[in-house]
Design a protein around this motif. Structure first.
Motif, PDB file in Angstrom:
ATOM      1  N   ALA A 177       0.941  -1.266   0.095  1.00 40.23           N
ATOM      2  CA  ALA A 177       0.007   0.181   0.047  1.00 40.23           C
ATOM      3  C   ALA A 177       0.912   1.270   0.038  1.00 40.23           C
ATOM      4  CB  ALA A 177      -0.892   0.018   1.331  1.00 40.23           C
ATOM      5  N   CYS A 178       1.880   1.226  -0.868  1.00 42.84           N
ATOM      6  CA  CYS A 178       2.744   2.525  -1.022  1.00 42.84           C
ATOM      7  C   CYS A 178       1.956   3.481  -1.638  1.00 42.84           C
ATOM      8  CB  CYS A 178       3.957   2.040  -1.833  1.00 42.84           C
ATOM      9  SG  CYS A 178       4.705   0.517  -1.123  1.00 42.84           S
ATOM     10  N   LYS A 179       2.413   4.908  -1.126  1.00 47.96           N
ATOM     11  CA  LYS A 179       1.708   5.945  -1.466  1.00 47.96           C
ATOM     12  C   LYS A 179       1.837   6.306  -3.072  1.00 47.96           C
ATOM     13  CE  LYS A 179       1.667  10.960  -0.943  1.00 47.96           C
ATOM     14  NZ  LYS A 179       2.402  11.977  -0.505  1.00 47.96           N
ATOM     15  N   HIS A 180       3.135   6.044  -3.487  1.00 49.69           N
ATOM     16  CA  HIS A 180       3.552   6.305  -4.907  1.00 49.69           C
ATOM     17  C   HIS A 180       3.628   5.095  -5.842  1.00 49.69           C
ATOM     18  CE1 HIS A 180       4.415  10.510  -3.551  1.00 49.69           C
ATOM     19  NE2 HIS A 180       5.187   9.711  -2.629  1.00 49.69           N
ATOM     20  N   ALA A 189      10.155   1.085  -4.504  1.00 48.02           N
ATOM     21  CA  ALA A 189       9.061   2.442  -4.649  1.00 48.02           C
ATOM     22  C   ALA A 189       9.714   3.721  -4.285  1.00 48.02           C
ATOM     23  CB  ALA A 189       8.047   1.956  -3.379  1.00 48.02           C
ATOM     24  N   LEU A 190       9.015   4.420  -4.801  1.00 50.31           N
ATOM     25  CA  LEU A 190       9.440   5.993  -4.672  1.00 50.31           C
ATOM     26  C   LEU A 190       9.218   6.689  -3.448  1.00 50.31           C
ATOM     27  CD1 LEU A 190       8.520   7.796  -8.119  1.00 50.31           C
ATOM     28  CD2 LEU A 190      10.752   7.281  -7.303  1.00 50.31           C
ATOM     29  N   PRO A 210       9.988  13.246 -10.521  1.00 52.70           N
ATOM     30  CA  PRO A 210      10.302  12.559  -8.971  1.00 52.70           C
ATOM     31  C   PRO A 210      10.027  13.653  -8.092  1.00 52.70           C
ATOM     32  CG  PRO A 210      12.181  13.064 -10.387  1.00 52.70           C
ATOM     33  CD  PRO A 210      10.978  13.420 -11.133  1.00 52.70           C
ATOM     34  N   GLU A 211      10.217  14.950  -8.188  1.00 53.36           N
ATOM     35  CA  GLU A 211       9.889  15.910  -6.947  1.00 53.36           C
ATOM     36  C   GLU A 211      10.643  15.637  -5.733  1.00 53.36           C
ATOM     37  OE1 GLU A 211       5.747  16.675  -6.817  1.00 53.36           O
ATOM     38  OE2 GLU A 211       5.587  17.188  -8.928  1.00 53.36           O
ATOM     39  N   GLY A 212      11.701  15.522  -5.730  1.00 51.98           N
ATOM     40  CA  GLY A 212      12.461  15.046  -4.462  1.00 51.98           C
ATOM     41  C   GLY A 212      12.409  13.641  -4.061  1.00 51.98           C
ATOM     42  N   LYS A 213      11.552  12.607  -4.812  1.00 48.73           N
ATOM     43  CA  LYS A 213      11.495  11.417  -4.319  1.00 48.73           C
ATOM     44  C   LYS A 213      12.761  10.534  -4.841  1.00 48.73           C
ATOM     45  CE  LYS A 213       7.410  11.165  -6.155  1.00 48.73           C
ATOM     46  NZ  LYS A 213       6.628  12.510  -6.285  1.00 48.73           N
ATOM     47  N   THR A 214      12.925   9.473  -4.146  1.00 46.43           N
ATOM     48  CA  THR A 214      14.108   8.655  -4.710  1.00 46.43           C
ATOM     49  C   THR A 214      13.541   7.196  -4.747  1.00 46.43           C
ATOM     50  OG1 THR A 214      14.890   8.306  -2.295  1.00 46.43           O
ATOM     51  CG2 THR A 214      16.049  10.008  -3.820  1.00 46.43           C
ATOM     52  N   GLN A 215      13.958   6.344  -5.625  1.00 46.80           N
ATOM     53  CA  GLN A 215      13.861   4.856  -5.565  1.00 46.80           C
ATOM     54  C   GLN A 215      14.278   4.097  -4.528  1.00 46.80           C
ATOM     55  OE1 GLN A 215      11.465   2.995  -7.233  1.00 46.80           O
ATOM     56  NE2 GLN A 215      12.234   3.617  -9.119  1.00 46.80           N
ATOM     57  N   GLN A 216      13.436   3.433  -3.651  1.00 42.81           N
ATOM     58  CA  GLN A 216      14.050   2.797  -2.646  1.00 42.81           C
ATOM     59  C   GLN A 216      13.474   1.327  -2.835  1.00 42.81           C
ATOM     60  OE1 GLN A 216      15.668   4.180  -0.001  1.00 42.81           O
ATOM     61  NE2 GLN A 216      15.751   5.993  -1.227  1.00 42.81           N
TER      62      GLN A 216
END
Length: 116
Positions: free
Chosen positions: A36-39, A57-58, A99-105
């Motif tokens: 249930a990841c937000k992105h 996930a981002l 991406p707006e500051g998000k990174t792939q994790q």
């Protein structure tokens, strides 16, 4: 993707609004949502023993893998009202969007306990 024992299939579906990982028995039945990841979640890979799934996930700074869409609606609404500032040439991906500051994790999902 088929599980190593061939009894289960994990797949991506956007039926919940974002692309999430779902699980279904190879014998049929109802699929159940795992993440249930937000992105959204992507690229699931089974562990050799079939008890875990590695996925990506981002995440924005301060977000967690299990943070649901409703948890961050206020933050998202506040960001929508502000213009996007671009500070580098590669500011968009055709696959991921802005991406707006998000990174792939990366995260590991325990299929038995349901914990990330």
């Amino acid at each position: 993707r088929w599980s190593p024992d061939g009894k289960t299939i994990c797949f991506l579906s956007n039926r919940s609004g974002q692309s999430q990982i779902w699980l279904i028995s190879a014998d049929g039945g109802e699929a159940r949502q795992l993440t249930a990841c937000k992105h959204g979640a992507r690229n699931p890979v089974w562990s050799p023993d079939g008890k875990h799934l590695l996925f990506s996930a981002l995440l924005a700074p301060g977000e967690t893998f299990s943070q649901r869409e409703a948890d961050a609606d206020a933050q998202t609404e506040k960001k929508r009202k502000q213009p996007m500032v671009v500070e580098r040439l590669k500011y968009k991906s055709d696959d991921l969007g802005f991406p707006e500051g998000k990174t792939q994790q990366l995260a590991i999902f325990d299929v038995v306990t349901g914990e990330i």
